[in-house]
Design a protein around this motif. Structure first.
Motif, PDB file in Angstrom:
ATOM      1  N   SER A  14      76.476  16.600 -36.079  1.00  0.00           N
ATOM      2  CA  SER A  14      75.446  16.561 -37.007  1.00  0.00           C
ATOM      3  C   SER A  14      74.618  15.156 -36.854  1.00  0.00           C
ATOM      4  O   SER A  14      75.192  14.457 -36.326  1.00  0.00           O
ATOM      5  CB  SER A  14      76.048  16.894 -38.337  1.00  0.00           C
ATOM      6  N   HIS A  15      73.444  15.053 -37.714  1.00  0.00           N
ATOM      7  CA  HIS A  15      73.037  13.700 -37.865  1.00  0.00           C
ATOM      8  C   HIS A  15      72.460  13.175 -36.598  1.00  0.00           C
ATOM      9  O   HIS A  15      72.764  12.227 -36.538  1.00  0.00           O
ATOM     10  CB  HIS A  15      73.685  12.823 -38.868  1.00  0.00           C
ATOM     11  N   TYR A  16      71.928  13.853 -35.721  1.00  0.00           N
ATOM     12  CA  TYR A  16      71.413  13.421 -34.344  1.00  0.00           C
ATOM     13  C   TYR A  16      70.174  14.052 -33.968  1.00  0.00           C
ATOM     14  O   TYR A  16      69.822  15.160 -34.603  1.00  0.00           O
ATOM     15  CB  TYR A  16      72.462  13.377 -33.405  1.00  0.00           C
TER      16      TYR A  16
ATOM     17  N   CYS B  77      79.796  14.028 -43.341  1.00  0.00           N
ATOM     18  CA  CYS B  77      78.497  13.192 -44.246  1.00  0.00           C
ATOM     19  C   CYS B  77      78.331  11.680 -43.470  1.00  0.00           C
ATOM     20  O   CYS B  77      79.149  11.612 -42.442  1.00  0.00           O
ATOM     21  CB  CYS B  77      78.424  13.507 -45.377  1.00  0.00           C
ATOM     22  N   ASP B  78      77.692  11.079 -43.923  1.00  0.00           N
ATOM     23  CA  ASP B  78      77.222   9.775 -43.342  1.00  0.00           C
ATOM     24  C   ASP B  78      78.246   9.017 -43.402  1.00  0.00           C
ATOM     25  O   ASP B  78      78.817   8.523 -44.771  1.00  0.00           O
ATOM     26  CB  ASP B  78      76.100   9.032 -44.151  1.00  0.00           C
ATOM     27  N   THR B  79      79.212   8.582 -42.445  1.00  0.00           N
ATOM     28  CA  THR B  79      80.244   7.612 -42.635  1.00  0.00           C
ATOM     29  C   THR B  79      80.459   6.806 -41.107  1.00  0.00           C
ATOM     30  O   THR B  79      80.185   7.335 -40.118  1.00  0.00           O
ATOM     31  CB  THR B  79      81.522   8.267 -43.024  1.00  0.00           C
TER      32      THR B  79
ATOM     33  N   GLY C 258      69.144  21.494 -39.611  1.00  0.00           N
ATOM     34  CA  GLY C 258      68.486  20.443 -39.024  1.00  0.00           C
ATOM     35  C   GLY C 258      68.931  18.897 -39.610  1.00  0.00           C
ATOM     36  O   GLY C 258      69.209  18.855 -40.981  1.00  0.00           O
ATOM     37  N   HIS C 259      68.913  17.989 -38.853  1.00  0.00           N
ATOM     38  CA  HIS C 259      69.590  16.477 -39.401  1.00  0.00           C
ATOM     39  C   HIS C 259      70.958  16.799 -40.039  1.00  0.00           C
ATOM     40  O   HIS C 259      71.800  17.199 -39.128  1.00  0.00           O
ATOM     41  CB  HIS C 259      68.881  15.845 -40.134  1.00  0.00           C
ATOM     42  N   ALA C 260      71.294  16.520 -41.201  1.00  0.00           N
ATOM     43  CA  ALA C 260      72.484  16.680 -41.792  1.00  0.00           C
ATOM     44  C   ALA C 260      72.508  17.673 -43.050  1.00  0.00           C
ATOM     45  O   ALA C 260      73.455  17.660 -43.790  1.00  0.00           O
ATOM     46  CB  ALA C 260      72.925  15.252 -42.510  1.00  0.00           C
TER      47      ALA C 260
ATOM     48  N   GLY D  15      67.519   9.289 -48.839  1.00  0.00           N
ATOM     49  CA  GLY D  15      66.484  10.312 -48.820  1.00  0.00           C
ATOM     50  C   GLY D  15      66.614  11.225 -47.897  1.00  0.00           C
ATOM     51  O   GLY D  15      66.352  12.273 -48.193  1.00  0.00           O
ATOM     52  N   ASP D  16      67.220  11.086 -46.855  1.00  0.00           N
ATOM     53  CA  ASP D  16      67.577  12.040 -45.923  1.00  0.00           C
ATOM     54  C   ASP D  16      68.714  12.981 -46.251  1.00  0.00           C
ATOM     55  O   ASP D  16      69.243  13.770 -45.399  1.00  0.00           O
ATOM     56  CB  ASP D  16      67.713  11.733 -44.434  1.00  0.00           C
ATOM     57  N   HIS D  17      69.286  12.745 -47.509  1.00  0.00           N
ATOM     58  CA  HIS D  17      70.416  13.753 -47.946  1.00  0.00           C
ATOM     59  C   HIS D  17      69.994  14.280 -49.320  1.00  0.00           C
ATOM     60  O   HIS D  17      70.310  15.564 -49.511  1.00  0.00           O
ATOM     61  CB  HIS D  17      71.692  12.869 -48.081  1.00  0.00           C
ATOM     62  N   VAL D  18      69.743  13.332 -50.190  1.00  0.00           N
ATOM     63  CA  VAL D  18      69.397  13.888 -51.650  1.00  0.00           C
ATOM     64  C   VAL D  18      68.008  14.553 -51.531  1.00  0.00           C
ATOM     65  O   VAL D  18      67.810  15.600 -52.438  1.00  0.00           O
ATOM     66  CB  VAL D  18      69.327  12.875 -52.553  1.00  0.00           C
TER      67      VAL D  18
ATOM     68  N   SER E 293      75.640  14.270 -50.590  1.00  0.00           N
ATOM     69  CA  SER E 293      76.938  13.214 -50.330  1.00  0.00           C
ATOM     70  C   SER E 293      76.555  12.021 -50.595  1.00  0.00           C
ATOM     71  O   SER E 293      77.379  11.143 -50.964  1.00  0.00           O
ATOM     72  CB  SER E 293      76.973  13.282 -48.717  1.00  0.00           C
ATOM     73  N   HIS E 294      75.389  11.475 -50.801  1.00  0.00           N
ATOM     74  CA  HIS E 294      75.007  10.202 -51.151  1.00  0.00           C
ATOM     75  C   HIS E 294      73.670  10.085 -51.271  1.00  0.00           C
ATOM     76  O   HIS E 294      72.701  11.144 -51.310  1.00  0.00           O
ATOM     77  CB  HIS E 294      75.522   9.140 -50.358  1.00  0.00           C
ATOM     78  N   GLY E 295      73.035   8.972 -51.829  1.00  0.00           N
ATOM     79  CA  GLY E 295      71.690   9.066 -52.470  1.00  0.00           C
ATOM     80  C   GLY E 295      70.575   8.682 -51.251  1.00  0.00           C
ATOM     81  O   GLY E 295      69.290   8.632 -51.879  1.00  0.00           O
TER      82      GLY E 295
HETATM   83 MN    MN Z   1      71.753   9.940 -43.257  1.00  0.00          MN
END
Ligand code: MN
Ligand code: NI
Length: 228
Positions: free
Chosen positions: A190-192, A141-143, A9-11, A53-56, A49-51
């Motif tokens: 991903s991420h949708y 990841c997010d980019t 789910g999500h990323a 909240g939807d990743h950490v 991948s980064h800080g």
């Molecule tokens: Mn994100």
């Protein structure tokens, strides 16, 4: 041996390779797209991948319960160990690689931001290339789109996992351009669809990508896996 890539789910992604289980950007609790809880996750590595909240997300809780090693940028790893009590971290930075028991990890550029949920500095956002015994995987990841994806493509990517949600990351049009640069054998969106602002028609996008490139698109449902 097979490698199994599961969308959580999500990323959030799980990669099973040999005896190892990796979870990338673990976001379960509070994730409207997640179908499992953080307490039910078992892994030996957590990649962040980064800080945001939807990743950490649940990285610290999962790492501490599973005695897993968190792999992230150096600054984010310091925050995890100093403020979240995470015992095992591997801090990296952009362009660096590390050889681990499951394969080789390369930390790649991502154009995004990275503030942590408490406002702390989250280091540079990144993507990951995983050179596993079976296959080479790329998690963008997010980019945003960037031309150096061409060089990542030159590594010979079997599977690229790309955001298509737009608004915060690549949207469908730029994700198509990313596929052209990366030339992966297969691509997974991903991420949708986590929240209405990033709702996308992944199957429609898949059709366009398969018309315009030679990459195969694998659209997964949450909980569904691609075995390679
Ligand atoms: Mn994100
Ligand atoms: Ni983000």
């Amino acid at each position: 041996m097979t490698v199994t890539i599961t969308w959580l789910g999500h990323a959030t992604w799980q990669v099973q390779t040999g005896r190892h289980t990796l979870v990338i950007d673990p976001f379960f609790d509070g994730n409207p797209a997640a179908t499992m809880a953080a307490k039910d996750v078992h892994c030996d590595y957590v990649l962040v991948s980064h800080g945001h909240g939807d990743h950490v997300g649940d990285a610290a809780a999962i790492a501490n319960r599973c005695d897993a090693t968190v792999i992230s940028n150096y600054d984010l790893c310091l925050w995890l160990s100093n403020t979240q009590g995470v015992q095992k971290t591997l801090g990296m930075n952009l362009g660096g690689s590390a050889t681990l028991p499951f394969g080789r990890v390369k930390m790649t550029v991502a154009h995004h931001s990275s503030m942590l949920p408490d406002g702390s500095y989250g280091g540079n956002p990144c993507g990951f290339v995983l050179r596993l015994p079976e296959k080479t995987l790329y998690f963008a990841c997010d980019t945003a789109l960037f031309g150096d994806m061409k060089y990542i493509g030159d590594m010979g990517i079997d599977v690229a996992v790309l955001p298509i949600g737009d608004l915060f990351t690549l949207g469908p049009e730029d994700a198509l351009e990313a596929v052209k640069l990366l030339r992966p054998k297969q691509v997974i969106p991903s991420h949708y669809n986590t929240w209405p602002p990033i709702a996308q028609d992944a199957r429609g996008w898949a059709k366009v990508v398969e018309q315009q490139t030679s990459s195969k698109v694998c659209v997964l449902e949450v909980g569904e896996a691609l075995k390679l």
